[in-house]
Design an enzyme around this catalytic site. Structure first.
Site: not given
Ligand SMILES: *[C@@H]1O[C@H](CO)[C@@H](O)[C@H](O)[C@H]1NC(C)=O
Length: 487
Positions: A60-61, A116-117
């Site tokens: 994803n991101d 995470f991002s």
């Protein structure tokens, strides 16, 4: 005696540190071995030829988009072991021109924390990643999000800082506190982080630091009045004399044609002062891309310009490629400009170098079709006082879409059938042509000078067949495109 104790303690700490370092190296080798063992099994039918996607597994991101030692680095949220979301790693690609990409080893693997991002900054010869360490908890608030850093001296191997987390809580203590986007200005690093108020309104926090380790909280630079419960993936940069806060608000209700996706990505234009740390909005939030599949965009500087890449998917949508062993992709990298009240996005100039075979330079008559392999670029010019419509479908069936100009309402439409439509008003600010990029399972439509852009995934079978289903003769330049992301 004291000296001996200190020596023993140091030896012990070194041992622990080496063990931890060896463990993460081993974890990365395991991930890479797994990817290598699975790569050959992937069904290639929807694999993208010139968009970044993971070799196997879920992404994803976009993260850590930066320039380091003569190459651009791009990372992505990555779960290698399945084509659905799972504990987050950071996948990694690099490029010299932002068109041709190569894979690098997975950069971060989750340990106690999921990775995470986040973003990257460069300090001399060192690349520093800043990311959200996400830890699931057994009881409310169910998760803890704090900010971590990791270092690299070669842009390939990353070492997590032993003093993590570097920011251990949001100022108001809410658990949603993620997606640090750091940059350097003058003698300081700055970071914007997405979070929310106690009563569930999204906001963006600004901090600064001199060393990336000790952070001083400065201000809230944007806060929802109630239309969004969380601001994700903020990015903050200067563009053509203004400041832009790019972000991905969650939970906005649709309003007419706007905000039709589950979550949005867009921007607020304003002014900002590094003396007061105040961001004063001048133009309200607007979407940056009008397509079905666009989220969590991040920017960096390249060739003296501001460029952006987004996640070419949307949460909670079907991802048909998942049954083939992979899911998710990055959009084309786009160059941003500020034109009046809006940001335009254009493909990079270097994209013309991917043109392979000329398929047509001339007039496409009503009902005439053009056939391609898995890739195509079309530049289309028609008379905007009449309808224009192109049908996009697979030579062997599968999903279909239409790109349409509706002169009565002045709207461009990307229609995936069954009312799965995205549309927006378009008044060309200059050129009035369309530039369309088709890859094995994607459509990107750049209208005019990039004032209206749509990014949508589509899953046709076989090669592309593009038919002029409108009433008028249209001028078309069409090319097939080469591959710029390895198999
Ligand atoms: C979250 O992690 C930080 C840093 O390790 C810690 O100080 C804090 O107590 C944790 N919060 C919760 C709710 O566990």
């Amino acid at each position: 005696m004291v000296a001996v104790k200190i020596f023993v303690l140091l030896a012990f700490l070194t041992l622990v540190y080496c063990k931890v370092a060896r463990r993460t190296e081993q974890d990365i080798q395991n991930v890479e071995a797994y990817i290598d063992s699975k790569k050959g099994d992937i069904n290639q039918r929807y694999r993208l030829h010139y968009h970044v996607a993971a070799p196997v597994g879920w992404i994803n991101d976009p993260n850590g988009f930066t320039y380091y030692k003569s190459e651009f680095h791009l990372f992505y949220q990555y779960y290698p072991y399945d084509s659905v979301w799972g504990p987050m790693h950071w996948g990694h690609v690099a490029s010299r021109d932002l068109v041709h990409w190569k894979y690098l080893p997975t950069a971060l693997v989750p340990e106690k924390e999921q990775c995470f991002s986040g973003s990257a900054v460069v300090d001399g010869d060192t690349m520093i990643l800043m990311y959200t360490g996400h830890i699931n908890l057994d009881a409310e608030p169910w998760a803890n999000e704090t900010q971590y850093i990791a270092y690299s001296d070669d842009g390939i191997t990353f070492h997590k800082y032993e003093g993590n987390p570097v920011i251990s809580s949001a100022p108001n203590g809410v658990p949603d506190f993620r997606d640090p986007k750091a940059w350097k200005h003058g003698d300081h690093y700055y970071v914007v982080i997405g979070s929310k108020t106690d009563d569930n309104r999204g906001h963006v926090l600004l901090y600064r630091s001199t060393d990336m380790k000790n952070w001083e909280y400065l201000n809230i630079i944007a806060e929802s009045k109630g239309d969004s419960y969380m601001y994700e993936c903020p990015d903050f940069f200067e563009l053509d004399g203004k400041f832009v806060l790019l972000m991905s608000p969650q939970g906005m209700e649709s309003q007419g044609d706007r905000f039709k996706n589950l979550h949005q990505t867009g921007y607020i234009i304003g002014s900002f002062s590094y003396d007061t740390f105040e961001f004063i909005p001048e133009v309200d939030f607007q979407e940056i891309d009008y397509g079905h599949d666009f989220y969590a965009a991040q920017t960096t500087e390249a060739f003296g310009k501001r460029v952006l890449v987004g996640w070419f998917n949307m949460w909670e949508q079907p991802h048909p490629e998942a049954e083939d062993g992979w899911a998710g992709a990055m959009t084309l990298v786009r160059e941003l400009k500020l034109v009046g009240d809006r940001i335009t996005m254009q493909p990079l100039d270097a994209m013309t170098g991917l043109r392979d075979e000329v398929k047509m330079i001339g007039v496409l008559q009503p009902q005439q079709e053009l056939r391609f392999g898995k890739t195509a670029e079309l530049i289309v010019a028609g008379d905007l006082s009449q309808k224009i419509e192109l049908q996009l479908e697979g030579s062997d069936g599968g999903e279909k879409a239409w790109i349409r100009w509706e002169p009565e309402v002045g709207k461009v439409v990307v229609d995936r059938g069954s009312d799965d439509i995205r549309q927006v008003q378009w008044s060309p600010i200059g050129m009035d042509t369309w530039r369309i990029f088709l890859d094995a399972s994607s459509i990107e439509l750049f209208c005019g000078e990039g004032e209206v852009v749509f990014s949508s995934r589509l899953f046709p079978e076989g090669g592309w067949v593009v038919t002029n289903t409108g009433p008028q003769f249209i001028n078309v330049q069409a090319y097939s495109l080469g591959r710029s992301v390895p198999w």
